[in-house]
Design an enzyme around this catalytic site. Sequence first.
Site, PDB file in Angstrom:
ATOM      1  N   GLY A  97       0.811  -1.209   0.000  1.00  7.71           N
ATOM      2  CA  GLY A  97       0.000   0.000   0.000  1.00  7.71           C
ATOM      3  C   GLY A  97       0.849   1.265   0.000  1.00  7.71           C
ATOM      4  O   GLY A  97       0.522   2.244  -0.693  1.00  7.71           O
ATOM      5  N   GLN A 157      -7.614  -0.269   3.538  1.00  8.41           N
ATOM      6  CA  GLN A 157      -8.441  -0.842   4.612  1.00  8.41           C
ATOM      7  C   GLN A 157      -9.832  -1.254   4.129  1.00  8.41           C
ATOM      8  O   GLN A 157     -10.545  -1.950   4.842  1.00  8.41           O
ATOM      9  CB  GLN A 157      -8.576   0.142   5.774  1.00  8.41           C
ATOM     10  CG  GLN A 157      -7.284   0.385   6.539  1.00  8.41           C
ATOM     11  CD  GLN A 157      -6.795  -0.833   7.326  1.00  8.41           C
ATOM     12  OE1 GLN A 157      -7.516  -1.801   7.532  1.00  8.41           O
ATOM     13  NE2 GLN A 157      -5.544  -0.783   7.763  1.00  8.41           N
ATOM     14  N   SER A 163      -3.629  -3.393  -0.737  1.00 13.24           N
ATOM     15  CA  SER A 163      -2.508  -4.118  -0.136  1.00 13.24           C
ATOM     16  C   SER A 163      -2.929  -5.535   0.223  1.00 13.24           C
ATOM     17  O   SER A 163      -4.086  -5.777   0.572  1.00 13.24           O
ATOM     18  CB  SER A 163      -2.055  -3.361   1.116  1.00 13.24           C
ATOM     19  OG  SER A 163      -1.012  -4.041   1.754  1.00 13.24           O
ATOM     20  N   HIS A 165      -1.504  -7.711   2.673  1.00 13.92           N
ATOM     21  CA  HIS A 165      -1.410  -8.277   4.027  1.00 13.92           C
ATOM     22  C   HIS A 165      -2.552  -7.874   4.959  1.00 13.92           C
ATOM     23  O   HIS A 165      -2.635  -8.361   6.083  1.00 13.92           O
ATOM     24  CB  HIS A 165      -0.040  -7.967   4.658  1.00 13.92           C
ATOM     25  CG  HIS A 165       0.163  -6.547   5.092  1.00 13.92           C
ATOM     26  ND1 HIS A 165       0.184  -6.195   6.422  1.00 13.92           N
ATOM     27  CD2 HIS A 165       0.390  -5.414   4.402  1.00 13.92           C
ATOM     28  CE1 HIS A 165       0.421  -4.893   6.515  1.00 13.92           C
ATOM     29  NE2 HIS A 165       0.549  -4.394   5.299  1.00 13.92           N
ATOM     30  N   THR A 183      11.686  -6.807 -11.234  1.00  7.45           N
ATOM     31  CA  THR A 183      11.108  -8.146 -11.352  1.00  7.45           C
ATOM     32  C   THR A 183       9.996  -8.340 -10.329  1.00  7.45           C
ATOM     33  O   THR A 183      10.181  -8.069  -9.143  1.00  7.45           O
ATOM     34  CB  THR A 183      12.209  -9.208 -11.142  1.00  7.45           C
ATOM     35  OG1 THR A 183      13.248  -8.943 -12.083  1.00  7.45           O
ATOM     36  CG2 THR A 183      11.678 -10.622 -11.332  1.00  7.45           C
ATOM     37  N   CYS A 200       3.909   8.449  17.812  1.00  7.00           N
ATOM     38  CA  CYS A 200       4.073   9.790  18.387  1.00  7.00           C
ATOM     39  C   CYS A 200       4.489  10.810  17.332  1.00  7.00           C
ATOM     40  O   CYS A 200       5.299  10.521  16.469  1.00  7.00           O
ATOM     41  CB  CYS A 200       5.162   9.760  19.450  1.00  7.00           C
ATOM     42  SG  CYS A 200       4.900   8.474  20.648  1.00  7.00           S
TER      43      CYS A 200
HETATM   44  N1  PLP Z   1      -2.857   2.929   3.833  1.00  4.51           N
HETATM   45  C1  PLP Z   1      -3.598   2.514   4.864  1.00  4.51           C
HETATM   46  C2  PLP Z   1      -4.955   3.107   5.080  1.00  4.51           C
HETATM   47  C3  PLP Z   1      -3.119   1.535   5.729  1.00  4.51           C
HETATM   48  O1  PLP Z   1      -3.862   1.143   6.762  1.00  4.51           O
HETATM   49  C4  PLP Z   1      -1.835   0.999   5.495  1.00  4.51           C
HETATM   50  C5  PLP Z   1      -1.248   0.009   6.421  1.00  4.51           C
HETATM   51  O2  PLP Z   1      -1.341   0.145   7.619  1.00  4.51           O
HETATM   52  C6  PLP Z   1      -1.106   1.453   4.388  1.00  4.51           C
HETATM   53  C7  PLP Z   1      -1.659   2.418   3.576  1.00  4.51           C
HETATM   54  C8  PLP Z   1       0.230   0.909   4.059  1.00  4.51           C
HETATM   55  O3  PLP Z   1       0.138  -0.362   3.438  1.00  4.51           O
HETATM   56  P1  PLP Z   1       1.376  -1.349   3.425  1.00  4.51           P
HETATM   57  O4  PLP Z   1       1.571  -1.834   4.815  1.00  4.51           O
HETATM   58  O5  PLP Z   1       0.967  -2.445   2.485  1.00  4.51           O
HETATM   59  O6  PLP Z   1       2.542  -0.585   2.902  1.00  4.51           O
END
Ligand code: PLP
Length: 376
Positions: free
Chosen positions: A69, A175, A195, A197, A233, A321
């Site tokens: 992401g 999300q 994304s 994961h 790649t 933080c």
């Molecule tokens: N955008 C949002 C809203 C996310 O919650 C996250 C991951 O926490 C990301 C982007 C980043 O994705 P990635 O962990 O695949 O780089």
Amino acid sequence: MIYFDHNATTPIIPEVRDTVENAMERYWANPSSTHTLGRKAADELELARDRLAALLKVASDEIHFTSGGTEADNLALLGIINGEYTGSIVISDIEHPAVGNAAEFLEEKGVLCYRVPVDKEGILRINELHEVVNDSVQLVSVMFANNEIGTIQPMKQIGETAARYHIPLHSDAVQAFGKMPLNLTENGISLCSISSHKIYGPKGCGALYVSREVPIAPRTYGGSQERGIRTGTQNLPAILGFVKAAEIAYAKMNAEREYLFNLTEFLYSRITATITDVVRNGHPEQRIPGTLNISFPGTTSDMIVKALDKQRICVSGGAACHSGSVGSSHVLQAIGRRKQEAVAGVRFSLGRASTREEVEIVVRVLKQVVESLRAQ
Ligand code: PLP
């Protein structure tokens, strides 16, 4: 262990692990090689692209696989601006750092950045969006659903506003993807980040959808992979695992949506019945189904997360933080929470395997933890 932190990441499911392992054995060749093994890998890659495009109801050549992401978000923002640091961009006040910090970088280079505020439930103030869009805006980027509070944005209205000025709309749907239909075309979204994961797929894999109508420049220069927009790649085993995870998520979507929506409502009702003085953050209905964010004034998120962890329960606090506001979430600040609430937000993000029994245990432990922290 009880794991209520699925917005951070999800465990790989067995079907996906099998797919990845199988791909590592059978499709290890470079998809750019022209020999038989390379062509076999390329066929699998293109098939995966077709399958993902079918889920998103877009054309295959509009899908670009990335390392996740963050890379997709950066590619969208920086790829649209393409080194010409003029004009402006518009983002929301509650973006993930993958968009927020990319926008800050552009700002330092000279691009004006408007941050549109959200209301007290985290919904973008459309009127304020109307006020900042004009012909000098090169990109509007608004996240589909927020990672901390789960609020889903009115993407159709945002898309219509951007379209009126012919401005491409990017949405970080990391999300939302796999949890609800994205309806990219209907919502007027020209670029979209997803994304793997977050949907029980392998880490380090994702994609950026870019509409054919939108010109975008690469951020990395190399071969011609991913139409030259994301060179290097491809990680084929991860991509195949990602697409498998996405297909499973789509197949389960409706049932899982209802299950998780009700389970988080149950969690909320148990918390309010058991613990005094709590504040719910985010929209109660317009939200991704597994997310519940609650502030426990008189404590801090950090303290709760640590205390629950000691009792083998995994949850998350607000964002990391920032200087000057230790432990305070920019999202909770943006929805107008007072300082003592903004430092005490806890995100419970439930997943496919979460149960009512787990909810009961979490609430029992949480009550003790909150009461003892408040008594300190
Ligand atoms: N955008 C949002 C809203 C996310 O919650 C996250 C991951 O926490 C990301 C982007 C980043 O994705 P990635 O962990 O695949 O780089």
